[in-house]
Motif scaffolding. Structure first.
Motif, mmCIF file in Angstrom:
data_model
loop_
_atom_site.group_PDB
_atom_site.id
_atom_site.type_symbol
_atom_site.label_atom_id
_atom_site.label_comp_id
_atom_site.label_asym_id
_atom_site.label_seq_id
_atom_site.Cartn_x
_atom_site.Cartn_y
_atom_site.Cartn_z
ATOM 1 N N VAL A 149 83.301 10.714 42.772
ATOM 2 C CA VAL A 149 82.979 11.821 41.874
ATOM 3 C C VAL A 149 84.184 12.751 41.768
ATOM 4 C CG1 VAL A 149 80.483 11.798 42.231
ATOM 5 C CG2 VAL A 149 81.904 13.168 43.738
ATOM 6 N N GLU A 150 84.272 13.427 40.647
ATOM 7 C CA GLU A 150 85.335 14.383 40.379
ATOM 8 C C GLU A 150 84.828 15.798 40.634
ATOM 9 O OE1 GLU A 150 88.498 13.719 39.437
ATOM 10 O OE2 GLU A 150 88.066 11.594 39.594
ATOM 11 N N PHE A 151 85.742 16.726 40.736
ATOM 12 C CA PHE A 151 85.382 18.138 40.834
ATOM 13 C C PHE A 151 84.648 18.538 39.560
ATOM 14 C CE2 PHE A 151 86.524 22.511 39.650
ATOM 15 C CZ PHE A 151 85.910 23.189 40.690
ATOM 16 N N ASP A 152 83.525 19.226 39.696
ATOM 17 C CA ASP A 152 82.729 19.748 38.580
ATOM 18 C C ASP A 152 82.004 18.653 37.787
ATOM 19 O OD1 ASP A 152 81.965 22.273 37.801
ATOM 20 O OD2 ASP A 152 83.260 22.277 36.038
ATOM 21 N N GLN A 153 81.894 17.444 38.341
ATOM 22 C CA GLN A 153 81.166 16.359 37.672
ATOM 23 C C GLN A 153 79.668 16.573 37.865
ATOM 24 O OE1 GLN A 153 82.343 12.377 38.775
ATOM 25 N NE2 GLN A 153 80.452 11.484 38.024
ATOM 26 N N PRO A 154 78.866 16.467 36.802
ATOM 27 C CA PRO A 154 77.402 16.610 36.941
ATOM 28 C C PRO A 154 76.821 15.547 37.869
ATOM 29 C CG PRO A 154 78.063 16.745 34.641
ATOM 30 C CD PRO A 154 79.279 16.298 35.414
ATOM 31 N N LEU A 155 75.961 15.985 38.799
ATOM 32 C CA LEU A 155 75.309 15.076 39.754
ATOM 33 C C LEU A 155 73.814 14.935 39.507
ATOM 34 C CD1 LEU A 155 76.975 16.369 43.066
ATOM 35 C CD2 LEU A 155 77.715 14.451 41.633
ATOM 36 N N PHE A 156 73.145 16.071 39.245
ATOM 37 C CA PHE A 156 71.694 16.079 39.101
ATOM 38 C C PHE A 156 71.283 16.973 37.932
ATOM 39 C CE2 PHE A 156 72.691 15.816 43.653
ATOM 40 C CZ PHE A 156 72.056 14.637 44.001
ATOM 41 N N LEU A 157 70.138 16.601 37.304
ATOM 42 C CA LEU A 157 69.473 17.490 36.357
ATOM 43 C C LEU A 157 68.198 17.972 37.040
ATOM 44 C CD1 LEU A 157 69.670 15.794 32.839
ATOM 45 C CD2 LEU A 157 70.951 17.745 33.675
ATOM 46 N N VAL A 158 67.986 19.299 37.019
ATOM 47 C CA VAL A 158 66.859 19.908 37.699
ATOM 48 C C VAL A 158 66.057 20.722 36.681
ATOM 49 C CG1 VAL A 158 66.162 21.505 39.535
ATOM 50 C CG2 VAL A 158 68.169 20.045 39.849
ATOM 51 N N ASP A 159 64.735 20.568 36.742
ATOM 52 C CA ASP A 159 63.846 21.395 35.949
ATOM 53 C C ASP A 159 63.424 22.568 36.817
ATOM 54 O OD1 ASP A 159 61.965 22.545 34.318
ATOM 55 O OD2 ASP A 159 60.680 20.775 34.169
ATOM 56 N N PRO A 160 63.935 23.787 36.538
ATOM 57 C CA PRO A 160 63.645 24.910 37.425
ATOM 58 C C PRO A 160 62.243 25.501 37.258
ATOM 59 C CG PRO A 160 65.033 25.606 35.612
ATOM 60 C CD PRO A 160 64.837 24.122 35.467
ATOM 61 N N SER A 161 61.473 25.046 36.285
ATOM 62 C CA SER A 161 60.151 25.651 36.064
ATOM 63 C C SER A 161 59.126 25.229 37.099
ATOM 64 C CB SER A 161 59.637 25.302 34.669
ATOM 65 O OG SER A 161 59.615 23.912 34.482
#
Length: 161
Positions: A149-161
């Motif tokens: 992985v690179e610096f600042d690469q997206p890892l996860f999508l989270v639904d904060p609701s």
């Protein structure tokens, strides 16, 4: 030379396939060596005289200096999207499990709380736990286990609701 310039240089060397780069500017000497396997670069930093701006301790000064774990900062993925993207705080190798014989930290659909360990990023032989800075539900895991992985690469999508 500021921190952003050094991070960009490290990123460039990691992606270029070059085995070693030496840079001398004024009173600063930097050597970046990468291994044949493409792992994180080995960085040597020598400063002859004090700089105007000090370099933070999160930047490895030598291969034997431990790197303090850095937490991923949540960033909204898209203004129209309700999901939050958790990004990698460093270059390294992404692991979903604490060890090969253990279960994954989280799965899609897992509910997470602030401070929960989401994954591990190995950088320069140090395993850094990445903790959640928000609570929510994991919607998508964007990186395969044991992938670079690179610096600042997206890892996860989270639904904060």
């Amino acid at each position: 030379m500021d921190l952003k310039e050094i991070q960009n240089l490290i990123k460039f060397v990691s992606n270029s396939g070059v085995a070693e780069v030496k840079l001398e500017t004024g009173d600063i000497k930097i050597t970046i060596r990468t291994t044949l396997e493409g792992n994180a670069p080995d960085i040597t930093y020598v400063q002859q005289a004090p700089l105007q701006q000090a370099i933070p301790q999160a930047l490895p000064v030598a291969a034997t200096t431990p790197v303090a774990p850095v937490e991923a900062a949540p960033v909204v993925a898209d203004e129209s999207s309700k999901y939050v993207t958790i990004k990698s705080p460093m270059i390294g190798t992404f692991y979903r499990k604490p060890s090969p014989d253990k279960p994954s930290f989280i799965e899609v659909g897992s509910t997470i709380g602030k401070g929960d360990v989401l994954c591990v990023v190995e950088a320069m032989k140090l395993f850094n736990e990445i903790e959640a800075e928000i609570s929510g539900k994991i919607v998508k895991i964007l990186v395969d286990d044991m992938s670079p992985v690179e610096f600042d690469q997206p890892l996860f999508l989270v639904d904060p609701s």
